[in-house]
Design a protein around this motif. Structure first.
Motif, PDB file in Angstrom:
ATOM      1  N   UNK A   1      16.529  11.087  50.080  1.00 49.65           N
ATOM      2  CA  UNK A   1      16.343  10.177  51.210  1.00 49.65           C
ATOM      3  C   UNK A   1      17.696   9.866  51.854  1.00 49.65           C
ATOM      4  N   UNK A   2      17.648   9.488  53.107  1.00 51.88           N
ATOM      5  CA  UNK A   2      18.863   9.153  53.844  1.00 51.88           C
ATOM      6  C   UNK A   2      19.502   7.915  53.240  1.00 51.88           C
ATOM      7  N   UNK A   3      20.788   8.012  52.954  1.00 51.87           N
ATOM      8  CA  UNK A   3      21.460   6.850  52.377  1.00 51.87           C
ATOM      9  C   UNK A   3      22.263   6.141  53.464  1.00 51.87           C
ATOM     10  N   UNK A   4      22.452   4.866  53.247  1.00 52.96           N
ATOM     11  CA  UNK A   4      23.185   4.053  54.214  1.00 52.96           C
ATOM     12  C   UNK A   4      24.655   4.459  54.245  1.00 52.96           C
TER      13      UNK A   4
ATOM     14  N   UNK B   1      29.306   8.580  59.031  1.00 51.81           N
ATOM     15  CA  UNK B   1      29.227   9.220  60.342  1.00 51.81           C
ATOM     16  C   UNK B   1      29.704   8.265  61.440  1.00 51.81           C
ATOM     17  N   UNK B   2      29.354   7.000  61.307  1.00 51.93           N
ATOM     18  CA  UNK B   2      29.799   6.014  62.296  1.00 51.93           C
ATOM     19  C   UNK B   2      31.312   5.839  62.246  1.00 51.93           C
ATOM     20  N   UNK B   3      31.895   5.880  61.057  1.00 50.77           N
ATOM     21  CA  UNK B   3      33.357   5.779  60.952  1.00 50.77           C
ATOM     22  C   UNK B   3      34.043   6.994  61.577  1.00 50.77           C
TER      23      UNK B   3
ATOM     24  N   UNK C   1      29.375   0.861  71.136  1.00 51.96           N
ATOM     25  CA  UNK C   1      28.240  -0.040  70.932  1.00 51.96           C
ATOM     26  C   UNK C   1      26.912   0.687  71.072  1.00 51.96           C
ATOM     27  N   UNK C   2      26.837   1.649  71.989  1.00 52.75           N
ATOM     28  CA  UNK C   2      25.624   2.439  72.146  1.00 52.75           C
ATOM     29  C   UNK C   2      25.352   3.262  70.892  1.00 52.75           C
ATOM     30  N   UNK C   3      26.377   3.911  70.363  1.00 52.87           N
ATOM     31  CA  UNK C   3      26.204   4.706  69.145  1.00 52.87           C
ATOM     32  C   UNK C   3      25.849   3.800  67.972  1.00 52.87           C
ATOM     33  N   UNK C   4      26.490   2.655  67.883  1.00 52.66           N
ATOM     34  CA  UNK C   4      26.201   1.710  66.803  1.00 52.66           C
ATOM     35  C   UNK C   4      24.751   1.234  66.862  1.00 52.66           C
ATOM     36  N   UNK C   5      24.261   0.965  68.066  1.00 50.58           N
ATOM     37  CA  UNK C   5      22.869   0.548  68.237  1.00 50.58           C
ATOM     38  C   UNK C   5      21.919   1.660  67.804  1.00 50.58           C
TER      39      UNK C   5
ATOM     40  N   UNK D   1      22.549   4.003  65.613  1.00 49.05           N
ATOM     41  CA  UNK D   1      22.636   4.120  64.158  1.00 49.05           C
ATOM     42  C   UNK D   1      21.795   3.043  63.487  1.00 49.05           C
ATOM     43  N   UNK D   2      21.886   1.821  63.979  1.00 52.94           N
ATOM     44  CA  UNK D   2      21.091   0.739  63.390  1.00 52.94           C
ATOM     45  C   UNK D   2      19.603   0.984  63.599  1.00 52.94           C
TER      46      UNK D   2
END
Length: 123
Positions: free
Chosen positions: A10-13, A19-21, A66-70, A72-73
């Protein structure tokens, strides 16, 4: 590192945060290069253009981050929702009765052997 990107798990946090970093690092590198060009524009004499470039650069990069962060969340929330829905569907699915254990079958056979059966001769 190989287990981090295993498709069967499963996808892990942690993978999502890594990837976000990476994306944040790429945005910082792009911001540094853009800042160098904006400072060169300021020193060439077009200080108003250079200040506008700096403002547009940081505004654009912050908006993209912020768009990428949104996204990802949202991806992470959908993944957690999918996990919860699969657990809920497993709980709601009708279950078949479990087969009797061999110990129970043996105990039932012993109990049946101990009780005398009525035959025609004893009656």
């Amino acid at each position: 590192m190989r287990q981090l990107f295993n498709q069967d798990r499963a996808l892990s946090h942690d993978v999502v945060n890594m990837a976000l970093r990476w994306i944040a690092g790429l945005f910082l590198a792009a911001g540094g290069i853009g800042l160098i060009f904006a400072v060169m524009t300021i020193f060439s004499g077009a200080w108003l253009t250079g200040l506008f470039q700096i403002a547009a650069l940081f505004g654009g990069l912050i908006a993209l981050y912020l768009l990428v962060r949104l996204q990802v969340e949202t991806l992470w929330a959908l993944h957690r929702l999918n996990d919860r829905m699969s657990v809920l569907s497993d709980d709601l699915r009708p279950r078949e009765p479990a087969p009797a254990a061999p110990a129970r079958q043996k105990a039932a056979a012993k109990a049946a052997a101990k009780t005398p059966e009525k035959t025609e001769e004893s009656a």
